[in-house]
Scaffold this motif. Structure first.
Motif, mmCIF file in Angstrom:
data_model
loop_
_atom_site.group_PDB
_atom_site.id
_atom_site.type_symbol
_atom_site.label_atom_id
_atom_site.label_comp_id
_atom_site.label_asym_id
_atom_site.label_seq_id
_atom_site.Cartn_x
_atom_site.Cartn_y
_atom_site.Cartn_z
ATOM 1 N N SER A 48 0.845 -1.192 0.000
ATOM 2 C CA SER A 48 0.000 0.000 0.000
ATOM 3 C C SER A 48 0.880 1.241 0.000
ATOM 4 C CB SER A 48 -0.892 0.020 1.241
ATOM 5 O OG SER A 48 -1.958 -0.881 1.113
ATOM 6 N N PRO A 49 0.358 2.354 -0.523
ATOM 7 C CA PRO A 49 1.128 3.592 -0.477
ATOM 8 C C PRO A 49 1.418 4.011 0.964
ATOM 9 C CG PRO A 49 -0.714 3.792 -1.998
ATOM 10 C CD PRO A 49 -0.897 2.503 -1.259
ATOM 11 N N THR A 50 2.644 4.461 1.187
ATOM 12 C CA THR A 50 3.069 4.934 2.503
ATOM 13 C C THR A 50 3.816 6.259 2.337
ATOM 14 O OG1 THR A 50 5.123 3.674 2.371
ATOM 15 C CG2 THR A 50 3.284 2.628 3.506
ATOM 16 N N VAL A 51 3.926 6.989 3.421
ATOM 17 C CA VAL A 51 4.620 8.274 3.402
ATOM 18 C C VAL A 51 6.112 8.049 3.188
ATOM 19 C CG1 VAL A 51 5.214 10.301 4.772
ATOM 20 C CG2 VAL A 51 2.901 9.351 4.887
ATOM 21 N N ASP A 52 6.657 8.804 2.246
ATOM 22 C CA ASP A 52 8.091 8.771 1.998
ATOM 23 C C ASP A 52 8.751 10.011 2.583
ATOM 24 O OD1 ASP A 52 10.529 7.836 0.950
ATOM 25 O OD2 ASP A 52 10.264 9.002 -0.890
ATOM 26 N N GLN A 53 8.137 11.181 2.359
ATOM 27 C CA GLN A 53 8.737 12.428 2.807
ATOM 28 C C GLN A 53 7.636 13.470 2.997
ATOM 29 O OE1 GLN A 53 11.581 13.853 -0.022
ATOM 30 N NE2 GLN A 53 12.216 15.573 1.226
ATOM 31 N N VAL A 54 7.828 14.358 3.964
ATOM 32 C CA VAL A 54 6.900 15.465 4.212
ATOM 33 C C VAL A 54 7.697 16.746 4.240
ATOM 34 C CG1 VAL A 54 5.123 16.395 5.750
ATOM 35 C CG2 VAL A 54 5.493 13.936 5.645
ATOM 36 N N SER A 55 7.200 17.784 3.554
ATOM 37 C CA SER A 55 7.932 19.050 3.541
ATOM 38 C C SER A 55 6.975 20.217 3.341
ATOM 39 C CB SER A 55 8.978 19.041 2.423
ATOM 40 O OG SER A 55 8.352 18.869 1.171
ATOM 41 N N PHE A 56 7.422 21.391 3.770
ATOM 42 C CA PHE A 56 6.700 22.616 3.482
ATOM 43 C C PHE A 56 7.050 23.044 2.072
ATOM 44 C CE2 PHE A 56 6.528 23.046 8.129
ATOM 45 C CZ PHE A 56 5.207 23.458 8.293
ATOM 46 N N SER A 57 6.078 23.609 1.378
ATOM 47 C CA SER A 57 6.297 24.145 0.042
ATOM 48 C C SER A 57 5.710 25.551 0.024
ATOM 49 C CB SER A 57 5.625 23.257 -1.004
ATOM 50 O OG SER A 57 5.722 23.847 -2.271
ATOM 51 N N GLY A 58 6.556 26.554 -0.071
ATOM 52 C CA GLY A 58 6.075 27.930 0.005
ATOM 53 C C GLY A 58 5.659 28.261 1.426
ATOM 54 N N ASN A 59 4.826 29.276 1.573
ATOM 55 C CA ASN A 59 4.420 29.736 2.899
ATOM 56 C C ASN A 59 3.370 28.849 3.545
ATOM 57 O OD1 ASN A 59 6.148 31.910 2.934
ATOM 58 N ND2 ASN A 59 4.655 33.294 2.018
ATOM 59 N N ASN A 60 2.382 28.406 2.779
ATOM 60 C CA ASN A 60 1.214 27.767 3.382
ATOM 61 C C ASN A 60 0.915 26.368 2.869
ATOM 62 O OD1 ASN A 60 0.931 30.258 4.615
ATOM 63 N ND2 ASN A 60 -0.601 30.974 3.172
ATOM 64 N N ASN A 61 1.809 25.758 2.168
ATOM 65 C CA ASN A 61 1.539 24.443 1.602
ATOM 66 C C ASN A 61 2.424 23.374 2.227
ATOM 67 O OD1 ASN A 61 -0.315 25.609 -0.169
ATOM 68 N ND2 ASN A 61 1.266 25.988 -1.687
ATOM 69 N N ILE A 62 1.854 22.173 2.316
ATOM 70 C CA ILE A 62 2.582 21.013 2.822
ATOM 71 C C ILE A 62 2.462 19.925 1.761
ATOM 72 C CG2 ILE A 62 2.733 19.309 4.670
ATOM 73 C CD1 ILE A 62 0.898 21.543 6.202
ATOM 74 N N VAL A 63 3.568 19.286 1.435
ATOM 75 C CA VAL A 63 3.554 18.222 0.432
ATOM 76 C C VAL A 63 3.995 16.918 1.090
ATOM 77 C CG1 VAL A 63 4.518 17.406 -1.747
ATOM 78 C CG2 VAL A 63 4.035 19.839 -1.435
ATOM 79 N N ILE A 64 3.163 15.904 0.927
ATOM 80 C CA ILE A 64 3.473 14.567 1.425
ATOM 81 C C ILE A 64 3.773 13.703 0.209
ATOM 82 C CG2 ILE A 64 2.634 12.588 2.728
ATOM 83 C CD1 ILE A 64 0.578 14.577 4.008
ATOM 84 N N GLY A 102 1.889 11.157 -7.299
ATOM 85 C CA GLY A 102 2.731 10.540 -6.274
ATOM 86 C C GLY A 102 2.774 11.294 -4.973
ATOM 87 N N SER A 103 1.843 12.249 -4.800
ATOM 88 C CA SER A 103 1.898 13.045 -3.579
ATOM 89 C C SER A 103 0.515 13.543 -3.170
ATOM 90 C CB SER A 103 2.844 14.234 -3.765
ATOM 91 O OG SER A 103 2.339 15.104 -4.746
ATOM 92 N N ILE A 104 0.469 14.048 -1.957
ATOM 93 C CA ILE A 104 -0.730 14.668 -1.403
ATOM 94 C C ILE A 104 -0.322 16.082 -1.003
ATOM 95 C CG2 ILE A 104 -2.436 14.605 0.446
ATOM 96 C CD1 ILE A 104 -1.855 11.520 0.565
ATOM 97 N N ALA A 105 -1.005 17.073 -1.534
ATOM 98 C CA ALA A 105 -0.709 18.471 -1.230
ATOM 99 C C ALA A 105 -1.803 19.023 -0.327
ATOM 100 C CB ALA A 105 -0.616 19.290 -2.506
ATOM 101 N N ILE A 106 -1.380 19.741 0.693
ATOM 102 C CA ILE A 106 -2.321 20.349 1.625
ATOM 103 C C ILE A 106 -2.090 21.855 1.595
ATOM 104 C CG2 ILE A 106 -3.027 20.514 4.037
ATOM 105 C CD1 ILE A 106 -2.083 17.568 4.278
ATOM 106 N N GLN A 107 -3.151 22.581 1.224
ATOM 107 C CA GLN A 107 -3.085 24.034 1.176
ATOM 108 C C GLN A 107 -3.829 24.596 2.374
ATOM 109 O OE1 GLN A 107 -4.798 25.037 -2.604
ATOM 110 N NE2 GLN A 107 -2.976 24.454 -3.742
ATOM 111 N N THR A 108 -3.200 25.556 3.050
ATOM 112 C CA THR A 108 -3.813 26.193 4.208
ATOM 113 C C THR A 108 -3.805 27.709 4.015
ATOM 114 O OG1 THR A 108 -1.809 26.536 5.504
ATOM 115 C CG2 THR A 108 -2.839 24.363 5.650
#
Length: 146
Positions: A48-64, A102-108
Motif C-alpha cells: 500500500s502507499p506509505t509516506v516517503d517524505q513530508v515538507s513545506f512548500s512555500g508559505n502555506n503548503n505542505i507536500v506529502i 505521487g503526492s498529497i498536497a495540503i493548502q492552508t
C-alpha cells in the motif's frame, strides 16, 4: 521492525459499528499479494502507499510524497476524506487536500512553523485514497517542522 512480517490495511472495508469487516475478499487478496511478492518472489505490486517524505512548500503548503503508488494515487468518491491538519498545535478546519500522481498536497490559509497531518487516525474512518493498483493508503500521522 520484525523481519519477514508484512502488513495490509482493512480500514476501507470495515464498518462503523462492527470491527469484523463483512467484505473479506479484499483483505484476502491483499494478503495473497503480499505472500506472492515477499515470500514467493513474484515481484508484483503488493504494498500500500506509505509516506516517503513530508515538507513545506512555500508559505502555506505542505507536500506529502508517497512511495508504492503503483501508477499514481487516486481518490474514490469525490474529495479525500479523514485528513486532520494541526498547525502549530491547533486544528485547522480550512484546508484543501489535493491528491496527485505521487503526492498529497495540503493548502492552508495560515503559515506555520510546525504541521501535523493525521490520516485515518480514528477508530473508524472513511478511507478513499488508493494506489493505481487499488490498494488503500496506509493510515499515517506525520509531523514536519520548518
Amino acid at each position: 521492525t520484525v523481519e519477514q512480517t508484512y502488513m495490509v490495511t482493512a480500514m476501507d472495508v470495515g464498518m462503523r459499528y462492527d470491527i469484523h469487516p463483512k467484505r473479506k475478499r479484499p483483505i484476502g487478496t491483499r494478503l495473497a499479494w503480499q505472500a506472492l511478492d515477499k515470500v514467493y518472489g513474484c515481484h508484483i505490486c503488493a504494498d500500500s502507499p506509505t509516506v516517503d517524505q513530508v515538507s513545506f512548500s512555500g508559505n502555506n503548503n505542505i507536500v506529502i510524497t508517497m512511495k508504492h503508488t503503483h501508477g499514481g494515487l487516486t481518490v474514490r468518491g469525490g474529495k479525500p476524506k479523514t485528513f486532520e491538519v494541526f498547525l502549530d498545535g491547533e486544528k485547522d478546519e480550512n484546508v484543501l487536500v489535493q491528491v496527485s500522481a505521487g503526492s498529497i498536497a495540503i493548502q492552508t490559509d495560515k503559515a506555520a512553523q510546525t504541521a501535523r497531518i493525521a490520516f485515518c487516525q480514528r477508530p473508524w474512518c472513511e478511507l478513499n485514497v488508493y494506489s493505481g493498483q487499488g490498494l488503500p493508503v496506509l493510515p499515517f500521522d506525520v509531523t514536519v517542522t520548518r
